[in-house]
Design an enzyme around this catalytic site. Structure first.
Site, PDB file in Angstrom:
ATOM      1  N   PHE A  14     -11.934  -8.428  13.158  1.00  0.00           N
ATOM      2  CA  PHE A  14     -10.825  -8.811  12.293  1.00  0.00           C
ATOM      3  C   PHE A  14     -10.510  -7.687  11.303  1.00  0.00           C
ATOM      4  O   PHE A  14     -11.383  -7.160  10.632  1.00  0.00           O
ATOM      5  CB  PHE A  14     -11.186 -10.096  11.535  1.00  0.00           C
ATOM      6  CG  PHE A  14     -10.128 -10.525  10.560  1.00  0.00           C
ATOM      7  CD1 PHE A  14      -8.869 -10.908  11.003  1.00  0.00           C
ATOM      8  CD2 PHE A  14     -10.378 -10.513   9.194  1.00  0.00           C
ATOM      9  CE1 PHE A  14      -7.881 -11.285  10.105  1.00  0.00           C
ATOM     10  CE2 PHE A  14      -9.395 -10.887   8.295  1.00  0.00           C
ATOM     11  CZ  PHE A  14      -8.134 -11.279   8.746  1.00  0.00           C
ATOM     12  N   GLN A  15      -9.245  -7.309  11.250  1.00  0.00           N
ATOM     13  CA  GLN A  15      -8.751  -6.241  10.373  1.00  0.00           C
ATOM     14  C   GLN A  15      -9.459  -4.903  10.609  1.00  0.00           C
ATOM     15  O   GLN A  15      -9.728  -4.155   9.670  1.00  0.00           O
ATOM     16  CB  GLN A  15      -8.827  -6.654   8.897  1.00  0.00           C
ATOM     17  CG  GLN A  15      -7.856  -7.796   8.580  1.00  0.00           C
ATOM     18  CD  GLN A  15      -7.614  -7.990   7.097  1.00  0.00           C
ATOM     19  OE1 GLN A  15      -8.514  -7.772   6.284  1.00  0.00           O
ATOM     20  NE2 GLN A  15      -6.410  -8.395   6.741  1.00  0.00           N
ATOM     21  N   LYS A  31     -17.873  -1.983   5.167  1.00  0.00           N
ATOM     22  CA  LYS A  31     -18.176  -2.968   4.124  1.00  0.00           C
ATOM     23  C   LYS A  31     -19.667  -3.049   3.804  1.00  0.00           C
ATOM     24  O   LYS A  31     -20.061  -3.148   2.641  1.00  0.00           O
ATOM     25  CB  LYS A  31     -17.658  -4.346   4.555  1.00  0.00           C
ATOM     26  CG  LYS A  31     -17.714  -5.367   3.437  1.00  0.00           C
ATOM     27  CD  LYS A  31     -17.008  -6.664   3.817  1.00  0.00           C
ATOM     28  CE  LYS A  31     -17.030  -7.632   2.630  1.00  0.00           C
ATOM     29  NZ  LYS A  31     -16.377  -8.899   2.963  1.00  0.00           N
ATOM     30  N   GLU A  91       0.823  -1.219   0.000  1.00  0.00           N
ATOM     31  CA  GLU A  91       0.000   0.000   0.000  1.00  0.00           C
ATOM     32  C   GLU A  91       0.852   1.263   0.000  1.00  0.00           C
ATOM     33  O   GLU A  91       0.468   2.278  -0.574  1.00  0.00           O
ATOM     34  CB  GLU A  91      -0.939   0.008   1.206  1.00  0.00           C
ATOM     35  CG  GLU A  91      -2.123  -0.956   1.086  1.00  0.00           C
ATOM     36  CD  GLU A  91      -1.793  -2.357   1.572  1.00  0.00           C
ATOM     37  OE1 GLU A  91      -0.616  -2.634   1.886  1.00  0.00           O
ATOM     38  OE2 GLU A  91      -2.726  -3.199   1.622  1.00  0.00           O
TER      39      GLU A  91
END
Lengths: 171, 574
Positions: free
Chosen positions: B124-125, B174, B62
């Protein structure tokens, strides 16, 4: 020197964080901060008291605050004619035999009793931060059980002295 | 469901989900390339990109993606667009976001976020990227409702590309990117930011004062920063300089705002600036700063900075004026508009004959210098060679450090958009991926990434992009087996205690290039350098040159930290 700064912001999540984060990044120590809604929907007003030693630093602070996208208006109102108020709640040890003595102490401050128990009384006092300091000093010898202050909130009076000082950039 | 969608379809509005809205929004903004890296939280966005493509550059880290976007933004003048996933994807962008903030480069960075239902649960993440990037962005958003997305996209591009430009982060949970979205009203939302109204037009009275100050000056000097480049004010600057015969110096980031060969150009000023430029600042009576922020690497000790000068400062960011240097005449404006207004003033050109003669004398007396070595190639020689072979027309990108300063000193630029360097943040690993972005912005240009052996190894994995896309970037590693600037400071200020700055064992960079199917060259003998450079730099293919240069060479002259610009060390008088 002690500066009083008001900041009008768009009421969005994270705005307070943005503003205080900016102050932290630039190493300003906030003495007090209050936030609340204004008469306009979606707008909030913050009042800060900060200690800043030189004028250039305060000018920088105002400009940096102004740069924030969510900030609509920044005013350093320290040298203006202003009204400033703070509220404090003070829980003081107050056995029955001193109650009348206490009442005579709080009266000139126009503090009110908002709760009382067997041995403690809670006072509410509003006014300038100095007045609140004075009040706290006075009741301290009796024993303060708990103290909560809101921090000062302020704005300018309708009628201003002529020749209010301005930031150098506006001169 | 059909019932509610029907009226929209009658208006020609197709229902979309958040991801499709995002891609459409990017297209509406004229985005021609995205730099990014997919991951769990941005899968719906990448799926939308699969169905409705915009060219996408898949970096291998990234950090590579965002530095490439910065290089693209700097060279094209357009807003660079980056997409990364939540958590580690987003945190890997932090260096690049800060770099763009410090150097005022317009970026819009989209980060994925875990679903709104689990935000705040250490899912998560998950990383609080809005909190993390608050102090390093011009502005940032987390999209809370899909209906806000079209407005936020428009605002983000508007904020990034206007006023003092900078990075804007848009964090998209998301579930927002999969939610259906239908109303025309929201898709047509207008930008309405009452708290953001950059001043671009200068105050007339201040312009008048500036003109009066210049007219009576005996020793005027112009300091041109990156603001001249961002405002596209190069023509106006040149006219002002030539019409009034005022000498001009540049900040590191302002290089290219006037041709390096211009007779009134004194070279770069600051820590490793020319003796003439720094003495000109120390002695001038009027200093006209256009779009520079008086960074400490430029000013040296502030108490000794331009002590005799009346300071005029043109900047689009009011907070920069008076921040470091007290300013007599502040002008908040876009550089082009301010210079136009100044040129419209009728004032007599100051008599600068004597001043220019004096400054020319200084340049003759104390030019940039280095001692040739019989056996070893000097980095300065290498840069002059690159300059000769590319005729000063290459886009040059650099990291931070010795190679950067030598490139700034010895690669005299002909063009305003041909210098891409990490100034404010001083980021190792910036130069190589930035070169990829620069090449994408200008496919016809010759792009040379001048990097050190230390910085190159921070983002070397992007060689994979040169291989995959056959991007003809020329990577020149000025290899001195050291973190050169660290080593120089340890030599000068820490009694030669070279703590962790020497890297005597290096990978075989030529083989590394070959592993990526890129032609690698090694310059190890001084006498071969010219021939190898010529072949490599003039090739149409991507190449890597591992150029072994003298290890203990230092960047001079120099203003030691805490010293004034008039106290340069390493000045050699001819």
């Amino acid at each position: 020197m002690r500066r009083v700064i008001t900041v009008t912001v768009i009421n969005q999540s994270g705005v307070l964080n943005r503003v205080t984060g900016l102050l932290m990044k630039r190493q300003f120590n906030i003495e007090s901060i209050t936030v609340g809604h204004t008469e306009q929907p979606n707008m909030s007003k913050m009042t800060f008291i900060v200690h800043v030693e030189d004028e250039r630093k305060i000018e920088q602070l105002v400009k940096q605050l102004q740069k924030q996208i969510d900030v609509l208006k920044v005013n350093d109102i320290t040298e203006k004619a202003i009204v400033m108020r703070e509220l404090a709640l003070v829980k003081v040890v107050s056995p029955p035999h001193v109650r009348s003595e206490m009442n005579s102490i709080i009266e000139p401050f126009r503090a009110t009793v908002i709760d009382s128990g067997k041995n403690v009384v809670t006072y509410q006092v509003t006014g300038s931060p100095e007045k609140i300091e004075a009040f706290i000093d006075l009741v301290k010898p009796y024993g303060i059980k708990e103290l909560a202050r809101t921090g000062a909130t302020a704005f300018t009076r309708e009628i201003q002295k002529i020749n209010s000082p301005q930031l150098s950039i506006l001169k | 469901m059909e019932m509610t969608l029907e009226p929209m379809e009658q208006q020609g509005i197709q229902p979309m989900d958040g991801s499709a809205v995002l891609i459409q929004g990017l297209k509406d903004q004229g985005v021609e390339v995205i730099f990014g890296y997919p991951g769990g939280a941005v899968l719906p966005i990448y799926d939308a990109l699969y169905k409705d493509p915009i060219p996408h550059v898949l970096a291998r880290h990234e950090q590579g993606a965002i530095h490439a976007a910065e290089g693209y933004a700097r060279v094209s003048g357009k807003t660079g667009v980056v997409i990364a996933t939540s958590g580690p994807g987003a945190t890997n962008l932090v260096t690049g976001i800060t770099d763009a903030m410090m150097d005022s480069l317009p970026l819009v960075v989209f980060t994925g976020q875990v679903a709104s239902t689990v935000i705040g649960t250490d899912a998560f993440q998950e990383a609080d990227i809005v909190g993390i990037t608050q102090p390093i962005t011009k502005h940032n958003y987390q999209v809370q409702k899909v209906e806000d997305l079209p407005r936020i996209i428009k605002e983000a591009f508007h904020i990034a590309s206007t006023g003092r430009r900078g990075p804007v982060v848009v964090d998209i949970p998301k579930d927002i990117s999969t939610k259906m979205f239908v109303t025309a009203e929201e898709r047509n939302a207008e930008v309405n930011l009452p708290g953001y109204q950059p001043t671009t037009t200068p105050n007339y009275l201040q312009i008048q004062k500036a003109a009066e100050a210049i007219a009576v000056a005996k020793k005027p000097l112009i300091l041109a920063g990156a603001g001249v480049l961002h405002g596209q004010a190069m023509e106006e600057l040149k006219t002002l300089v030539e019409k009034n015969r005022i000498p001009v110096t540049n900040t590191l980031l302002g290089l290219g705002s006037i041709e390096g060969s211009h007779e009134l150009f004194l070279g770069m000023a600051g820590m490793h600036g020319t003796y003439t430029a720094n003495m000109a600042i120390s002695e001038c009576d009027v200093l006209l700063n256009i779009g520079a922020r008086f960074d400490d690497r430029l000013t040296g000790n502030l108490n000794m900075f331009a002590p005799n000068a009346k300071v005029i400062h043109i900047d689009i960011d009011p907070a920069e004026i008076g921040k470091n240097v007290p300013t007599e005449i502040p002008i908040v404006a876009d550089s082009k508009e301010a210079l136009k207004a100044l040129l419209n003033q009728e004032f007599e050109a100051p008599d600068t004959g004597e001043w220019l003669t004096y400054l020319n004398g200084l340049t003759k007396e104390a030019p940039l210098w280095y001692n040739l070595d019989e056996h070893e190639l000097l980095p300065q020689e290498a840069i002059q060679m690159i300059h000769r072979i590319t005729e000063g027309n290459a886009i040059v990108t650099t990291d931070v450090g010795q190679h950067q300063m030598w490139a700034a000193q010895y690669y005299s630029l002909n063009n305003p958009d041909h210098w891409v360097t990490s100034g404010g943040l001083g980021t190792m690993g910036f130069g190589f991926p930035a070169a990829i972005g620069a090449q994408i912005a200008k496919p016809e240009a010759r792009v040379v990434a001048i990097v050190g052996d230390g910085g190159f190894q921070m983002t070397a994995q992007e060689l994979s992009l040169l291989q995959e896309m056959r991007i003809p970037v020329k990577v020149v590693i000025l290899n001195n087996c050291a973190l050169g600037m660290v080593r120089q400071w340890q030599q000068t200020f820490y009694d030669e205690r070279y703590s962790q700055s020497l890297i005597p064992v290096q990978p075989d960079f030529v083989k590394l290039a070959e592993a990526y199917d890129i032609k690698g060259y090694r310059v190890s003998k001084k006498e071969d350098a010219e021939k190898i450079f010529k072949e490599a730099l003039l090739s149409d293919e991507p190449v890597l040159i591992d150029c072994r240069v003298k290890m203990l060479e230092n960047v001079y002259p120099m203003v030691a930290p805490g010293k004034g610009l008039n106290e340069m060390i390493g000045v050699k008088r001819g």
